[in-house]
Design a protein around this motif. Structure first.
Motif: not given
Length: 141
Positions: A73-89, A104-110
């Protein structure tokens, strides 16, 4: 922080280990460690979400697929993530339902660090020991 970066594993890679009380916490912290290796997580706002559903034959394979999907998702949609909710069964197979929050990746702000290309099987391990879940991950950069 419940993950720790490990030096001197390989020259062109980065590695981390995670220890958590629950499998969900292990997946969240593994995802955070993956993105922390790429960017200062404090600079990643929660403007975008992605819902993910994965299934695997083992918890170990599910963890690998989870990190692999987030890197995709980082490569295909240019997204960075910092929070996650996960449920495993666990039924016949292991399944994951999760939401990843990021921007979205923004090198000016990140403040970007390295670009993670992939998770590797080199020394990869997920196991439950002494009532805790542990993982060791090497990322190709």
């Amino acid at each position: 922080m419940s993950y720790e970066f490990v030096d001197d594993i390989t020259i062109a890679d980065t590695a981390f280990k995670v220890e958590a009380k629950s499998l969900e916490e292990l997946f969240v912290d593994g995802a955070k460690a993956t993105f922390e290796s790429m960017v200062d997580l404090k600079a990643v706002k929660h403007k975008e979400t992605r819902d993910l559903k994965l299934e695997a034959d083992s918890a170990e394979q599910l963890f690998f697929d989870w990190i692999e999907e987030l890197i995709y998702l980082k490569d295909a949609d240019y997204l960075l993530f910092s929070k996650f909710k996960v449920l495993i069964k666990q039924n016949k197979k292991w399944s994951l339902e999760a939401t990843a929050y990021g921007d979205k990746i923004n090198v000016d702000k990140q403040s970007m660090k390295v670009d993670v290309k992939a998770i590797t099987y080199h020394k990869f391990k997920v196991e439950q020991r002494d009532g805790k879940w542990q993982a060791f991950v090497v990322l190709d950069i």
